[in-house]
Design a protein around this motif. Structure first.
Motif, PDB file in Angstrom:
ATOM      1  N   TRP A   1       3.892  10.450  -6.825  1.00 41.00           N
ATOM      2  CA  TRP A   1       4.855  10.799  -7.867  1.00 41.00           C
ATOM      3  C   TRP A   1       4.134  11.192  -9.161  1.00 41.00           C
ATOM      4  O   TRP A   1       4.573  12.097  -9.878  1.00 41.00           O
ATOM      5  CB  TRP A   1       5.784   9.615  -8.102  1.00 41.00           C
ATOM      6  N   LEU A   2       3.012  10.536  -9.442  1.00 43.59           N
ATOM      7  CA  LEU A   2       2.231  10.855 -10.635  1.00 43.59           C
ATOM      8  C   LEU A   2       1.365  12.093 -10.463  1.00 43.59           C
ATOM      9  O   LEU A   2       0.773  12.572 -11.432  1.00 43.59           O
ATOM     10  CB  LEU A   2       1.341   9.658 -11.014  1.00 43.59           C
ATOM     11  N   GLY A   3       1.291  12.606  -9.240  1.00 45.34           N
ATOM     12  CA  GLY A   3       0.532  13.823  -8.990  1.00 45.34           C
ATOM     13  C   GLY A   3      -0.920  13.615  -8.614  1.00 45.34           C
ATOM     14  O   GLY A   3      -1.679  14.587  -8.508  1.00 45.34           O
ATOM     15  N   TYR A   4      -1.321  12.349  -8.370  1.00 45.86           N
ATOM     16  CA  TYR A   4      -2.714  12.087  -8.005  1.00 45.86           C
ATOM     17  C   TYR A   4      -2.976  12.315  -6.515  1.00 45.86           C
ATOM     18  O   TYR A   4      -4.127  12.425  -6.103  1.00 45.86           O
ATOM     19  CB  TYR A   4      -3.102  10.650  -8.372  1.00 45.86           C
ATOM     20  N   ILE A   5      -1.910  12.343  -5.711  1.00 47.51           N
ATOM     21  CA  ILE A   5      -2.042  12.618  -4.285  1.00 47.51           C
ATOM     22  C   ILE A   5      -1.308  13.910  -3.981  1.00 47.51           C
ATOM     23  O   ILE A   5      -0.109  14.039  -4.257  1.00 47.51           O
ATOM     24  CB  ILE A   5      -1.464  11.473  -3.429  1.00 47.51           C
ATOM     25  N   GLN A   6      -2.027  14.881  -3.446  1.00 49.76           N
ATOM     26  CA  GLN A   6      -1.427  16.164  -3.104  1.00 49.76           C
ATOM     27  C   GLN A   6      -0.764  16.084  -1.729  1.00 49.76           C
ATOM     28  O   GLN A   6      -1.120  15.250  -0.900  1.00 49.76           O
ATOM     29  CB  GLN A   6      -2.494  17.265  -3.119  1.00 49.76           C
ATOM     30  N   SER A   7       0.202  16.952  -1.493  1.00 55.16           N
ATOM     31  CA  SER A   7       0.878  16.985  -0.205  1.00 55.16           C
ATOM     32  C   SER A   7      -0.107  17.407   0.881  1.00 55.16           C
ATOM     33  O   SER A   7      -0.986  18.238   0.658  1.00 55.16           O
ATOM     34  CB  SER A   7       2.067  17.946  -0.243  1.00 55.16           C
ATOM     35  N   SER A   8       0.021  16.822   2.040  1.00 55.21           N
ATOM     36  CA  SER A   8      -0.873  17.118   3.162  1.00 55.21           C
ATOM     37  C   SER A   8      -0.085  16.964   4.456  1.00 55.21           C
ATOM     38  O   SER A   8       1.052  16.477   4.464  1.00 55.21           O
ATOM     39  CB  SER A   8      -2.091  16.177   3.147  1.00 55.21           C
ATOM     40  N   HIS A   9      -0.713  17.370   5.540  1.00 52.74           N
ATOM     41  CA  HIS A   9      -0.020  17.350   6.837  1.00 52.74           C
ATOM     42  C   HIS A   9      -0.848  16.595   7.864  1.00 52.74           C
ATOM     43  O   HIS A   9      -2.060  16.795   7.974  1.00 52.74           O
ATOM     44  CB  HIS A   9       0.216  18.780   7.333  1.00 52.74           C
ATOM     45  N   LEU A  10      -0.188  15.696   8.582  1.00 48.71           N
ATOM     46  CA  LEU A  10      -0.783  15.011   9.724  1.00 48.71           C
ATOM     47  C   LEU A  10       0.210  15.108  10.869  1.00 48.71           C
ATOM     48  O   LEU A  10       1.338  14.619  10.759  1.00 48.71           O
ATOM     49  CB  LEU A  10      -1.069  13.547   9.391  1.00 48.71           C
ATOM     50  N   PRO A  11      -0.175  15.768  11.971  1.00 51.37           N
ATOM     51  CA  PRO A  11       0.765  15.928  13.091  1.00 51.37           C
ATOM     52  C   PRO A  11       1.305  14.588  13.576  1.00 51.37           C
ATOM     53  O   PRO A  11       0.575  13.587  13.609  1.00 51.37           O
ATOM     54  CB  PRO A  11      -0.093  16.613  14.167  1.00 51.37           C
ATOM     55  N   LEU A  12       2.578  14.592  13.947  1.00 50.12           N
ATOM     56  CA  LEU A  12       3.227  13.360  14.385  1.00 50.12           C
ATOM     57  C   LEU A  12       2.511  12.692  15.569  1.00 50.12           C
ATOM     58  O   LEU A  12       2.344  11.462  15.564  1.00 50.12           O
ATOM     59  CB  LEU A  12       4.691  13.645  14.744  1.00 50.12           C
ATOM     60  N   PRO A  13       2.069  13.441  16.592  1.00 53.49           N
ATOM     61  CA  PRO A  13       1.354  12.776  17.697  1.00 53.49           C
ATOM     62  C   PRO A  13       0.099  12.041  17.234  1.00 53.49           C
ATOM     63  O   PRO A  13      -0.206  10.951  17.732  1.00 53.49           O
ATOM     64  CB  PRO A  13       1.001  13.942  18.638  1.00 53.49           C
TER      65      PRO A  13
ATOM     66  N   THR B   1       0.833  -1.209   0.000  1.00 52.81           N
ATOM     67  CA  THR B   1       0.000   0.000   0.000  1.00 52.81           C
ATOM     68  C   THR B   1       0.862   1.251   0.000  1.00 52.81           C
ATOM     69  O   THR B   1       0.557   2.240  -0.680  1.00 52.81           O
ATOM     70  CB  THR B   1      -0.937   0.005   1.227  1.00 52.81           C
ATOM     71  N   THR B   2       1.965   1.221   0.750  1.00 55.60           N
ATOM     72  CA  THR B   2       2.906   2.346   0.760  1.00 55.60           C
ATOM     73  C   THR B   2       3.476   2.588  -0.627  1.00 55.60           C
ATOM     74  O   THR B   2       3.583   3.739  -1.087  1.00 55.60           O
ATOM     75  CB  THR B   2       4.052   2.067   1.750  1.00 55.60           C
ATOM     76  N   LEU B   3       3.842   1.511  -1.311  1.00 60.79           N
ATOM     77  CA  LEU B   3       4.373   1.629  -2.670  1.00 60.79           C
ATOM     78  C   LEU B   3       3.336   2.250  -3.598  1.00 60.79           C
ATOM     79  O   LEU B   3       3.659   3.120  -4.422  1.00 60.79           O
ATOM     80  CB  LEU B   3       4.782   0.251  -3.184  1.00 60.79           C
ATOM     81  N   MET B   4       2.074   1.830  -3.453  1.00 62.94           N
ATOM     82  CA  MET B   4       1.003   2.377  -4.288  1.00 62.94           C
ATOM     83  C   MET B   4       0.828   3.872  -4.046  1.00 62.94           C
ATOM     84  O   MET B   4       0.711   4.662  -4.995  1.00 62.94           O
ATOM     85  CB  MET B   4      -0.305   1.639  -3.993  1.00 62.94           C
ATOM     86  N   THR B   5       0.811   4.302  -2.797  1.00 59.87           N
ATOM     87  CA  THR B   5       0.632   5.727  -2.504  1.00 59.87           C
ATOM     88  C   THR B   5       1.832   6.541  -2.980  1.00 59.87           C
ATOM     89  O   THR B   5       1.670   7.680  -3.423  1.00 59.87           O
ATOM     90  CB  THR B   5       0.414   5.955  -0.991  1.00 59.87           C
ATOM     91  N   ALA B   6       3.033   5.960  -2.901  1.00 55.03           N
ATOM     92  CA  ALA B   6       4.232   6.665  -3.384  1.00 55.03           C
ATOM     93  C   ALA B   6       4.166   6.880  -4.888  1.00 55.03           C
ATOM     94  O   ALA B   6       4.505   7.964  -5.388  1.00 55.03           O
ATOM     95  CB  ALA B   6       5.481   5.882  -3.003  1.00 55.03           C
ATOM     96  N   VAL B   7       3.715   5.859  -5.615  1.00 52.25           N
ATOM     97  CA  VAL B   7       3.601   5.983  -7.068  1.00 52.25           C
ATOM     98  C   VAL B   7       2.549   7.027  -7.434  1.00 52.25           C
ATOM     99  O   VAL B   7       2.760   7.875  -8.319  1.00 52.25           O
ATOM    100  CB  VAL B   7       3.249   4.619  -7.703  1.00 52.25           C
ATOM    101  N   LEU B   8       1.406   7.003  -6.748  1.00 54.75           N
ATOM    102  CA  LEU B   8       0.331   7.958  -7.021  1.00 54.75           C
ATOM    103  C   LEU B   8       0.761   9.385  -6.675  1.00 54.75           C
ATOM    104  O   LEU B   8       0.398  10.338  -7.373  1.00 54.75           O
ATOM    105  CB  LEU B   8      -0.933   7.585  -6.243  1.00 54.75           C
TER     106      LEU B   8
END
Length: 335
Positions: A64-76, A55-62
């Motif tokens: 890289w292709l621009g289908y997933i925009q950058s977002s923020h989730l606090p570490l805690p 699943t991590t590999l899939m999200t990384a590819v998406l």
């Protein structure tokens, strides 16, 4: 016309999301049963780690292709989610080993009232009488279908308790984090899957050795078992994504209640594939009761007042004006 069209479009998307989850969940159960029963790959926690690595590999590819925009989730928040999710996986595996099948099924059913409790306490959700009764009918029907022998021991009860609460909290936080941080299902998976993959692949081999007395590195891999491993990991991507989509669109309680349709389908497919010796009157009756309860729940929870957040009365007009945007969405919204 426009509101009706929008409602129809939402209904179609909702149905597609549920179907996606049902198909992938039932599919992965069948593949994993073959992998474990036929090929002897009994390393459940390590397998789950491989699922999240894929699943991590899939999200990384998406991304890289621009289908997933950058977002923020606090570490805690991320650490809290991963803690609940991993305790859920480990707890369910240990509970299955230490408990009878009947008590294990009862523990799984108890996730629905626990999820209801979390929504009432943390989100101020109010359920109508019909919604509560429909949930009880679903519990009764699935219980009649699946609960047979029931025996309880102390360590099994503790494992089941941890599994139930951690799973309920993990599913609650899927919905909570998506709403609070405006994350899509892909975004949330992009944050959580790498952390879960890393921790489960680190802990999984040791835990599996403790549970099975077998080492994953000593397993006799062959073309057939590796093919089923790859197939399991591929389907798991859809299962993980569809779970986040469904909980994000609905709630953890709805996901649990309607999700028991997968239990019914697995039982039915088992009868067709493995024979009808397990098919008897009380199982059929339980299936009918469960399906009736699910239909009732879908109808009752969708009605006004069936399941909604309690409104907060604000004393001043200024507070009312200020809260009109947030409260109308967060406290009065139907879920």
């Amino acid at each position: 016309m426009a509101p009706a069209s929008k409602a129809d479009r939402k209904a179609v998307v909702d149905a597609a999301a549920w179907m996606f989850n049902v198909v992938t969940s039932v599919g992965i159960i069948i593949v994993n049963k073959a992998l474990m029963a036929t090929y002897g790959f009994s390393f459940a926690t390590t397998l789950t780690g491989l699922h999240f690595a894929t699943t991590t590999l899939m999200t990384a590819v998406l991304r890289w292709l621009g289908y997933i925009q950058s977002s923020h989730l606090p570490l805690p928040e991320l650490l809290k989610f991963v803690l609940f999710a991993n305790f859920s996986i480990v707890g369910m595996n240990v509970s299955l080993m230490w408990n009878s099948v009947g008590f294990y099924q009862i523990a799984k059913l108890s996730m629905i009232p626990v999820s209801c409790f979390l929504e009432v306490v943390m989100d101020k959700i109010r359920y109508s009488r019909d919604t509560k009764l429909s949930i009880a009918v679903v519990l009764l029907g699935v219980g009649v279908c699946t609960v047979t022998d029931v025996s309880v021991n102390t360590k099994g009860f503790v494992a089941a308790f941890i599994a139930v609460w951690s799973t309920s909290l993990q599913q609650y936080y899927v919905h909570h984090l998506q709403r609070r941080y405006n994350l899509s299902s892909f975004n949330l998976l992009g944050h959580t899957a790498p952390a879960q993959a890393g921790t489960l692949l680190l802990v999984g081999p040791f835990l599996d050795y403790w549970l099975t007395n077998k080492r994953v590195d000593a397993y006799s891999y062959n073309l057939a078992s590796v093919t089923f491993l790859v197939l399991s990991c591929t389907i798991a991507v859809g299962t993980n994504l569809s779970q986040f989509i469904c909980i994000g669109r609905f709630t953890a309680v709805s996901f649990q209640v309607l999700g028991h349709m997968k239990t019914i389908l697995v039982l039915i497919m088992g009868f067709f594939i493995f024979g009808k010796e397990g098919l008897n009157l009380h199982v059929v009756l339980g299936m009918i009761i469960a399906v009736v309860g699910m239909i009732w729940y879908g109808n009752a929870s969708s009605k006004p007042g069936g399941k909604e957040r309690r409104s907060l009365s604000l004393p001043t007009s200024r507070q009312q004006k200020h809260g009109s945007l947030s409260d109308s969405n967060e406290h009065d919204g139907k879920v």
